[in-house]
Design a protein around this motif. Structure first.
Motif, mmCIF file in Angstrom:
data_model
loop_
_atom_site.group_PDB
_atom_site.id
_atom_site.type_symbol
_atom_site.label_atom_id
_atom_site.label_comp_id
_atom_site.label_asym_id
_atom_site.label_seq_id
_atom_site.Cartn_x
_atom_site.Cartn_y
_atom_site.Cartn_z
ATOM 1 N N CYS A 61 0.645 3.083 7.104
ATOM 2 C CA CYS A 61 0.636 3.769 5.813
ATOM 3 C C CYS A 61 2.062 4.205 5.484
ATOM 4 C CB CYS A 61 -0.289 4.983 5.868
ATOM 5 S SG CYS A 61 -0.305 5.930 4.332
ATOM 6 N N CYS A 89 3.053 5.403 2.532
ATOM 7 C CA CYS A 89 3.074 6.607 1.696
ATOM 8 C C CYS A 89 3.197 7.876 2.540
ATOM 9 C CB CYS A 89 1.813 6.678 0.847
ATOM 10 S SG CYS A 89 1.701 5.397 -0.418
ATOM 11 N N GLY A 112 -3.893 6.565 3.930
ATOM 12 C CA GLY A 112 -4.819 6.031 2.951
ATOM 13 C C GLY A 112 -5.147 6.954 1.803
#
Ligand code: FES
Length: 82
Positions: free
Chosen positions: A4, A6, A35
């Motif tokens: 991930c 982000c 997520g």
């Protein structure tokens, strides 16, 4: 390897969440936020969950059964279901 981007969550971190009892992407997200932003990593998290013996994604299994999944996805879903 990052799963991930982000939230800068690594595959190892996701596996730690699974080792601590997470069986769904939502539960993984509850522990490390993976997520919870753009969502583009959720399929990878689902794949890691499948490889860890956790509950496979029912949508992926259905898509494989209906012949709608990409070949590698169908193969993965079949392996998980076996
Ligand atoms: Fe994981 Fe965006 S890459 S939420």
């Amino acid at each position: 390897m990052y799963v991930c981007l982000c939230h800068a969550v690594t595959e190892q971190r996701v596996r730690e969440e699974i080792a601590n009892g997470a069986t769904t992407p939502r539960q993984v997200a509850g522990g490390c936020r993976a997520g919870t932003d753009c969502g583009s990593c959720v399929r990878r998290i689902q794949a890691i969950l499948g490889h860890e013996g956790a509950r496979p994604c029912p949508t992926a299994r259905l898509a494989a059964r209906l012949g709608l999944a990409a070949p590698e996805e169908a193969e993965e879903a079949a392996e998980v279901a076996a």
